[in-house]
Design an enzyme around this catalytic site. Structure first.
Site, PDB file in Angstrom:
ATOM      1  N   SER A 171      -5.008   0.598  -3.241  1.00  0.00           N
ATOM      2  CA  SER A 171      -5.507   1.460  -2.169  1.00  0.00           C
ATOM      3  C   SER A 171      -6.069   2.760  -2.755  1.00  0.00           C
ATOM      4  CB  SER A 171      -4.356   1.732  -1.181  1.00  0.00           C
ATOM      5  OG  SER A 171      -4.821   2.371  -0.029  1.00  0.00           O
ATOM      6  N   LYS A 189      -8.726   2.004   3.751  1.00  0.00           N
ATOM      7  CA  LYS A 189      -7.531   2.026   2.904  1.00  0.00           C
ATOM      8  C   LYS A 189      -6.265   2.343   3.704  1.00  0.00           C
ATOM      9  CE  LYS A 189      -9.335   1.062  -1.188  1.00  0.00           C
ATOM     10  NZ  LYS A 189      -9.145  -0.266  -1.814  1.00  0.00           N
TER      11      LYS A 189
END
Ligand code: HXC
Length: 314
Positions: A171, A189
Protein backbone atom coordinates in the site's frame (compact mmCIF):
# COMPACT_ATOMS: atom_id res chain seq x y z
CA UNK A 1 21.12 -8.64 -13.73
CA UNK A 2 22.72 -10.26 -10.64
CA UNK A 3 22.12 -8.19 -7.50
CA UNK A 4 24.55 -8.47 -4.55
CA UNK A 5 22.78 -10.15 -1.63
CA UNK A 6 23.35 -7.23 0.73
CA UNK A 7 21.26 -5.07 -1.63
CA UNK A 8 18.09 -7.11 -1.10
CA UNK A 9 18.47 -8.91 2.23
CA UNK A 10 19.92 -8.15 5.65
CA UNK A 11 22.38 -10.58 7.12
CA UNK A 12 19.98 -11.77 9.84
CA UNK A 13 17.91 -14.45 8.07
CA UNK A 14 18.61 -18.15 7.89
CA UNK A 15 19.02 -19.80 4.47
CA UNK A 16 16.39 -22.41 3.65
CA UNK A 17 13.52 -21.00 5.74
CA UNK A 18 11.29 -20.96 2.64
CA UNK A 19 12.56 -24.26 1.21
CA UNK A 20 9.95 -25.94 -1.03
CA UNK A 21 7.48 -23.05 -0.51
CA UNK A 22 5.96 -21.04 -3.34
CA UNK A 23 5.30 -17.30 -3.47
CA UNK A 24 2.81 -15.74 -5.93
CA UNK A 25 3.44 -12.03 -6.53
CA UNK A 26 1.54 -9.65 -8.79
CA UNK A 27 3.62 -6.88 -10.31
CA UNK A 28 6.58 -9.08 -9.42
CA UNK A 29 8.99 -7.58 -11.94
CA UNK A 30 8.67 -4.12 -10.37
CA UNK A 31 11.48 -2.41 -8.55
CA UNK A 32 10.19 -3.18 -5.05
CA UNK A 33 8.31 -6.44 -5.58
CA UNK A 34 11.17 -8.06 -7.50
CA UNK A 35 13.39 -7.59 -4.44
CA UNK A 36 10.76 -9.06 -2.12
CA UNK A 37 10.53 -12.10 -4.38
CA UNK A 38 14.31 -12.27 -4.77
CA UNK A 39 14.72 -12.39 -0.98
CA UNK A 40 12.14 -15.18 -0.72
CA UNK A 41 13.84 -17.20 -3.46
CA UNK A 42 17.30 -16.62 -1.99
CA UNK A 43 16.02 -18.11 1.28
CA UNK A 44 14.96 -21.33 -0.46
CA UNK A 45 11.58 -20.70 -2.08
CA UNK A 46 10.25 -20.75 -5.64
CA UNK A 47 7.93 -18.15 -7.12
CA UNK A 48 5.51 -17.03 -9.79
CA UNK A 49 5.42 -13.39 -10.76
CA UNK A 50 2.69 -11.79 -12.84
CA UNK A 51 2.71 -8.66 -14.97
CA UNK A 52 1.08 -7.08 -18.01
CA UNK A 53 4.24 -6.73 -20.09
CA UNK A 54 5.39 -10.14 -21.43
CA UNK A 55 9.03 -9.19 -21.97
CA UNK A 56 9.43 -7.44 -18.60
CA UNK A 57 7.72 -10.32 -16.79
CA UNK A 58 9.78 -13.06 -18.49
CA UNK A 59 13.06 -11.22 -17.98
CA UNK A 60 12.15 -10.43 -14.37
CA UNK A 61 11.45 -14.09 -13.64
CA UNK A 62 14.72 -15.28 -15.18
CA UNK A 63 16.63 -12.60 -13.32
CA UNK A 64 15.15 -13.52 -9.94
CA UNK A 65 15.74 -17.25 -10.58
CA UNK A 66 19.45 -16.58 -11.00
CA UNK A 67 19.73 -15.74 -7.29
CA UNK A 68 19.90 -19.39 -6.23
CA UNK A 69 20.99 -22.52 -8.11
CA UNK A 70 17.97 -24.74 -8.76
CA UNK A 71 15.42 -21.98 -8.09
CA UNK A 72 12.23 -22.01 -10.17
CA UNK A 73 10.59 -18.68 -10.99
CA UNK A 74 7.78 -18.53 -13.54
CA UNK A 75 6.70 -15.32 -15.27
CA UNK A 76 2.96 -15.26 -16.02
CA UNK A 77 1.38 -12.58 -18.18
CA UNK A 78 -1.85 -11.51 -16.48
CA UNK A 79 -3.59 -8.22 -15.78
CA UNK A 80 -4.80 -7.93 -12.16
CA UNK A 81 -7.93 -6.17 -13.46
CA UNK A 82 -9.02 -9.46 -15.04
CA UNK A 83 -10.40 -11.90 -12.43
CA UNK A 84 -10.37 -14.85 -14.84
CA UNK A 85 -6.73 -14.19 -15.71
CA UNK A 86 -5.79 -14.01 -12.03
CA UNK A 87 -7.53 -17.29 -11.26
CA UNK A 88 -5.75 -18.93 -14.20
CA UNK A 89 -2.40 -17.51 -13.06
CA UNK A 90 -2.84 -18.81 -9.50
CA UNK A 91 -3.90 -22.23 -10.76
CA UNK A 92 -0.94 -22.43 -13.13
CA UNK A 93 1.43 -21.44 -10.33
CA UNK A 94 0.10 -24.04 -7.90
CA UNK A 95 0.05 -26.74 -10.58
CA UNK A 96 3.52 -26.13 -12.01
CA UNK A 97 5.31 -25.46 -8.71
CA UNK A 98 3.31 -27.85 -6.53
CA UNK A 99 1.70 -25.37 -4.12
CA UNK A 100 0.98 -21.71 -3.52
CA UNK A 101 1.95 -20.88 0.07
CA UNK A 102 2.45 -17.10 0.15
CA UNK A 103 1.17 -14.15 -1.87
CA UNK A 104 2.03 -10.51 -2.41
CA UNK A 105 -0.55 -8.21 -4.02
CA UNK A 106 1.96 -5.77 -5.41
CA UNK A 107 0.68 -4.52 -8.77
CA UNK A 108 -0.02 -0.78 -8.67
CA UNK A 109 -0.41 2.22 -10.91
CA UNK A 110 0.53 5.77 -10.03
CA UNK A 111 1.04 9.18 -11.56
CA UNK A 112 0.82 12.67 -10.18
CA UNK A 113 -2.17 14.73 -11.24
CA UNK A 114 -4.36 17.42 -9.69
CA UNK A 115 -8.05 16.52 -9.52
CA UNK A 116 -8.73 19.20 -12.12
CA UNK A 117 -6.73 17.11 -14.62
CA UNK A 118 -7.91 13.70 -13.45
CA UNK A 119 -10.51 12.22 -15.80
CA UNK A 120 -13.05 9.69 -14.67
CA UNK A 121 -11.11 7.06 -16.59
CA UNK A 122 -7.81 8.08 -14.97
CA UNK A 123 -9.32 7.71 -11.48
CA UNK A 124 -11.00 4.45 -12.44
CA UNK A 125 -7.80 3.03 -13.91
CA UNK A 126 -5.88 3.33 -10.64
CA UNK A 127 -8.86 2.09 -8.61
CA UNK A 128 -9.03 -0.94 -10.90
CA UNK A 129 -5.32 -1.76 -10.82
CA UNK A 130 -4.74 -1.16 -7.09
CA UNK A 131 -8.05 -1.91 -5.40
CA UNK A 132 -9.88 -4.29 -7.68
CA UNK A 133 -6.54 -5.89 -8.56
CA UNK A 134 -5.76 -6.55 -4.89
CA UNK A 135 -9.23 -7.99 -4.36
CA UNK A 136 -8.84 -10.25 -7.43
CA UNK A 137 -5.42 -11.38 -6.22
CA UNK A 138 -6.76 -12.27 -2.79
CA UNK A 139 -9.75 -14.12 -4.25
CA UNK A 140 -7.53 -16.07 -6.63
CA UNK A 141 -4.90 -17.17 -4.09
CA UNK A 142 -6.92 -17.69 -0.91
CA UNK A 143 -8.09 -21.24 -1.70
CA UNK A 144 -4.43 -22.26 -2.12
CA UNK A 145 -3.35 -20.38 1.01
CA UNK A 146 -5.99 -22.27 2.99
CA UNK A 147 -4.54 -25.54 1.69
CA UNK A 148 -1.04 -24.40 2.60
CA UNK A 149 -1.83 -23.41 6.16
CA UNK A 150 -3.46 -26.79 6.74
CA UNK A 151 -0.04 -28.32 6.02
CA UNK A 152 2.03 -25.62 7.73
CA UNK A 153 0.43 -24.36 10.91
CA UNK A 154 1.17 -21.00 12.52
CA UNK A 155 1.15 -22.22 16.10
CA UNK A 156 3.80 -19.85 17.44
CA UNK A 157 6.16 -22.75 17.96
CA UNK A 158 8.64 -23.42 15.21
CA UNK A 159 6.98 -25.96 12.95
CA UNK A 160 9.13 -28.64 11.30
CA UNK A 161 7.77 -27.74 7.87
CA UNK A 162 7.90 -23.96 8.30
CA UNK A 163 5.18 -21.41 7.67
CA UNK A 164 2.53 -20.98 4.96
CA UNK A 165 -0.80 -19.35 4.20
CA UNK A 166 0.19 -15.69 4.34
CA UNK A 167 -0.61 -12.69 2.19
CA UNK A 168 0.87 -9.19 2.06
CA UNK A 169 -0.72 -6.21 0.31
CA UNK A 170 1.53 -3.36 -0.81
CA UNK A 171 0.00 0.00 0.00
CA UNK A 172 1.06 3.62 0.53
CA UNK A 173 0.78 6.15 3.35
CA UNK A 174 -0.68 9.09 1.38
CA UNK A 175 -4.16 8.62 2.85
CA UNK A 176 -2.88 8.77 6.45
CA UNK A 177 -2.44 12.56 6.36
CA UNK A 178 -3.53 13.42 2.83
CA UNK A 179 -1.40 14.13 -0.23
CA UNK A 180 -2.16 16.60 -3.02
CA UNK A 181 -1.95 15.20 -6.58
CA UNK A 182 -2.85 11.72 -5.30
CA UNK A 183 -6.68 11.71 -5.06
CA UNK A 184 -6.84 8.49 -7.06
CA UNK A 185 -4.07 6.70 -5.13
CA UNK A 186 -5.29 7.83 -1.70
CA UNK A 187 -8.72 6.38 -2.45
CA UNK A 188 -7.29 3.19 -3.94
CA UNK A 189 -4.77 2.45 -1.19
CA UNK A 190 -7.18 3.23 1.66
CA UNK A 191 -9.39 0.53 0.16
CA UNK A 192 -6.46 -1.87 -0.21
CA UNK A 193 -5.74 -1.53 3.52
CA UNK A 194 -9.32 -2.51 4.26
CA UNK A 195 -9.28 -5.49 1.91
CA UNK A 196 -6.36 -6.78 3.97
CA UNK A 197 -8.39 -6.20 7.17
CA UNK A 198 -11.23 -8.29 5.75
CA UNK A 199 -8.90 -11.13 4.84
CA UNK A 200 -7.32 -10.96 8.32
CA UNK A 201 -10.71 -11.24 10.01
CA UNK A 202 -12.42 -13.71 7.68
CA UNK A 203 -9.48 -16.01 6.93
CA UNK A 204 -7.66 -15.67 10.27
CA UNK A 205 -9.83 -18.49 11.63
CA UNK A 206 -8.36 -20.70 8.88
CA UNK A 207 -4.87 -19.81 10.13
CA UNK A 208 -4.09 -17.30 7.39
CA UNK A 209 -2.40 -14.00 8.16
CA UNK A 210 -2.98 -10.89 6.08
CA UNK A 211 -0.95 -7.72 6.47
CA UNK A 212 -0.08 -4.56 4.61
CA UNK A 213 3.41 -3.23 3.97
CA UNK A 214 3.51 0.48 3.30
CA UNK A 215 6.80 1.53 1.74
CA UNK A 216 7.89 5.11 2.21
CA UNK A 217 10.17 6.88 -0.25
CA UNK A 218 12.48 4.09 -1.43
CA UNK A 219 15.61 4.96 -3.42
CA UNK A 220 15.92 3.81 -7.02
CA UNK A 221 12.30 2.76 -7.45
CA UNK A 222 9.72 3.38 -10.14
CA UNK A 223 7.51 4.89 -7.45
CA UNK A 224 10.02 7.63 -6.69
CA UNK A 225 10.62 8.25 -10.40
CA UNK A 226 6.90 8.93 -10.66
CA UNK A 227 6.49 10.93 -7.46
CA UNK A 228 9.56 13.09 -7.10
CA UNK A 229 11.54 15.29 -9.45
CA UNK A 230 15.18 14.40 -9.62
CA UNK A 231 16.42 17.90 -8.82
CA UNK A 232 19.05 17.59 -6.12
CA UNK A 233 17.87 20.46 -3.92
CA UNK A 234 14.28 19.19 -3.64
CA UNK A 235 15.45 15.66 -2.92
CA UNK A 236 17.80 16.92 -0.19
CA UNK A 237 14.96 18.94 1.36
CA UNK A 238 12.66 15.91 1.29
CA UNK A 239 15.23 13.70 3.01
CA UNK A 240 15.79 16.31 5.71
CA UNK A 241 12.08 16.20 6.60
CA UNK A 242 12.14 12.43 7.24
CA UNK A 243 12.82 11.50 10.89
CA UNK A 244 15.65 9.09 10.01
CA UNK A 245 17.03 11.61 7.51
CA UNK A 246 17.14 9.45 4.38
CA UNK A 247 15.10 7.58 1.80
CA UNK A 248 14.77 3.84 2.33
CA UNK A 249 16.39 0.93 0.49
CA UNK A 250 14.54 -1.86 -1.33
CA UNK A 251 16.24 -4.27 1.07
CA UNK A 252 14.27 -2.73 3.92
CA UNK A 253 10.98 -3.69 2.26
CA UNK A 254 12.30 -7.18 1.49
CA UNK A 255 13.34 -7.62 5.13
CA UNK A 256 9.85 -6.65 6.33
CA UNK A 257 8.43 -9.21 3.90
CA UNK A 258 10.67 -11.99 5.19
CA UNK A 259 9.70 -11.09 8.76
CA UNK A 260 5.96 -11.33 8.04
CA UNK A 261 6.32 -14.60 6.10
CA UNK A 262 8.71 -16.21 8.58
CA UNK A 263 8.11 -17.91 11.89
CA UNK A 264 9.01 -14.58 13.54
CA UNK A 265 5.79 -13.05 12.16
CA UNK A 266 3.33 -15.79 13.08
CA UNK A 267 1.22 -13.68 15.48
CA UNK A 268 1.12 -10.57 13.30
CA UNK A 269 -2.25 -10.33 11.54
CA UNK A 270 -4.30 -7.41 10.24
CA UNK A 271 -1.62 -4.73 10.65
CA UNK A 272 -0.32 -2.00 8.39
CA UNK A 273 3.45 -2.23 8.70
CA UNK A 274 4.78 1.17 7.68
CA UNK A 275 8.40 0.94 6.53
CA UNK A 276 9.23 4.59 5.92
CA UNK A 277 11.66 5.86 8.54
CA UNK A 278 8.76 7.77 10.09
CA UNK A 279 8.31 9.80 6.88
CA UNK A 280 4.52 10.01 6.84
CA UNK A 281 4.46 11.79 10.20
CA UNK A 282 6.61 14.69 9.09
CA UNK A 283 6.78 14.98 5.31
CA UNK A 284 4.63 17.71 3.84
CA UNK A 285 2.77 18.16 0.62
CA UNK A 286 5.73 18.78 -1.70
CA UNK A 287 7.27 15.28 -1.76
CA UNK A 288 10.73 16.38 -2.78
CA UNK A 289 9.69 18.14 -5.92
CA UNK A 290 9.69 21.48 -7.60
CA UNK A 291 5.90 22.07 -7.39
CA UNK A 292 4.94 23.83 -4.19
CA UNK A 293 1.73 23.81 -2.20
CA UNK A 294 -0.61 25.67 -2.59
CA UNK A 295 0.73 27.80 -5.47
CA UNK A 296 0.75 24.88 -7.89
CA UNK A 297 -3.04 24.57 -7.62
CA UNK A 298 -3.58 28.16 -8.74
CA UNK A 299 -1.23 27.75 -11.69
CA UNK A 300 -3.30 25.30 -13.74
CA UNK A 301 -0.02 23.64 -14.75
CA UNK A 302 0.45 19.92 -15.32
CA UNK A 303 3.02 17.99 -13.31
CA UNK A 304 6.27 17.75 -15.24
CA UNK A 305 9.68 16.18 -14.72
CA UNK A 306 8.48 12.83 -13.38
CA UNK A 307 7.90 9.45 -15.00
CA UNK A 308 4.24 9.07 -16.04
CA UNK A 309 3.58 12.82 -15.92
CA UNK A 310 0.92 13.91 -18.40
CA UNK A 311 3.35 15.80 -20.59
CA UNK A 312 6.36 13.51 -20.17
CA UNK A 313 7.26 10.87 -22.70
CA UNK A 314 9.26 8.92 -20.08
C1 HXC B 1 -3.59 12.62 -15.72
C2 HXC B 1 -3.33 10.50 -16.61
C3 HXC B 1 -1.93 10.57 -16.39
C4 HXC B 1 -1.40 11.76 -15.79
C5 HXC B 1 -2.41 8.64 -17.28
N1 HXC B 1 -3.57 9.30 -17.17
N2 HXC B 1 -1.40 9.39 -16.81
N3 HXC B 1 -4.15 11.53 -16.28
N4 HXC B 1 -2.26 12.77 -15.50
N5 HXC B 1 -0.11 11.87 -15.54
C6 HXC B 1 -4.89 8.88 -17.60
C7 HXC B 1 -4.97 8.64 -19.09
O1 HXC B 1 -5.05 9.88 -19.80
C8 HXC B 1 -6.25 7.83 -19.19
O2 HXC B 1 -7.40 8.64 -19.04
C9 HXC B 1 -6.18 6.96 -17.93
O3 HXC B 1 -5.26 7.63 -17.05
C10 HXC B 1 -5.70 5.57 -18.22
O4 HXC B 1 -4.44 5.66 -18.88
P1 HXC B 1 -3.88 4.48 -19.80
O5 HXC B 1 -2.50 4.83 -20.18
O6 HXC B 1 -4.85 4.17 -20.86
O7 HXC B 1 -3.96 3.23 -18.80
P2 HXC B 1 -3.00 1.99 -18.66
O8 HXC B 1 -2.29 1.67 -19.94
O9 HXC B 1 -3.80 0.93 -18.04
O10 HXC B 1 -1.86 2.51 -17.64
C11 HXC B 1 -2.13 2.64 -16.27
C12 HXC B 1 -1.31 3.76 -15.66
C13 HXC B 1 0.16 3.66 -16.02
C14 HXC B 1 -1.52 3.74 -14.13
C15 HXC B 1 -1.85 5.10 -16.19
O11 HXC B 1 0.89 4.73 -15.46
C16 HXC B 1 0.76 2.36 -15.60
O12 HXC B 1 0.63 1.37 -16.30
N6 HXC B 1 1.44 2.27 -14.46
C17 HXC B 1 2.00 1.01 -13.95
C18 HXC B 1 3.30 1.19 -13.25
C19 HXC B 1 3.22 2.15 -12.11
O13 HXC B 1 2.51 3.16 -12.14
N7 HXC B 1 3.97 1.89 -11.06
C20 HXC B 1 4.00 2.85 -9.97
C21 HXC B 1 3.90 2.20 -8.73
S1 HXC B 1 4.41 3.34 -7.50
P3 HXC B 1 -8.28 9.16 -20.30
O14 HXC B 1 -9.39 9.95 -19.69
O15 HXC B 1 -7.34 10.01 -21.13
O16 HXC B 1 -8.74 7.93 -21.02
C22 HXC B 1 3.24 3.36 -6.36
C23 HXC B 1 3.45 4.32 -5.21
C24 HXC B 1 4.19 3.72 -4.09
O17 HXC B 1 2.28 2.71 -6.46
C25 HXC B 1 4.29 4.69 -2.95
C26 HXC B 1 5.68 4.89 -2.44
C27 HXC B 1 5.84 6.06 -1.52
Amino acid sequence: MPVPREMFLSNVWRDGIFKDKVLFCTGGAGTICSMQVRAFVALGGNACITGRNPEKTEKGAADIASVRAGAKVIGIVADVRDMVAMEAAAERCATELGSLDFAIAGAAGNFLAPMSQLSSNAFKTVMEIDTLGSFHTAKAVLPYLVQSVQKHKNSGKEEPTGTGGRIIFISASFHFRGQPLQAHVMAAKAAVDQISSSVAMEYGPHGITSNVITPGPISGTEGMERLSTADARSVKESKAKIPVGRWGEVKEIADATVFLFSDAGSYVNGVVLVVDGGAWRTTGADMGSTWKYPDFFFSGAAVEGVKGGKKSKL
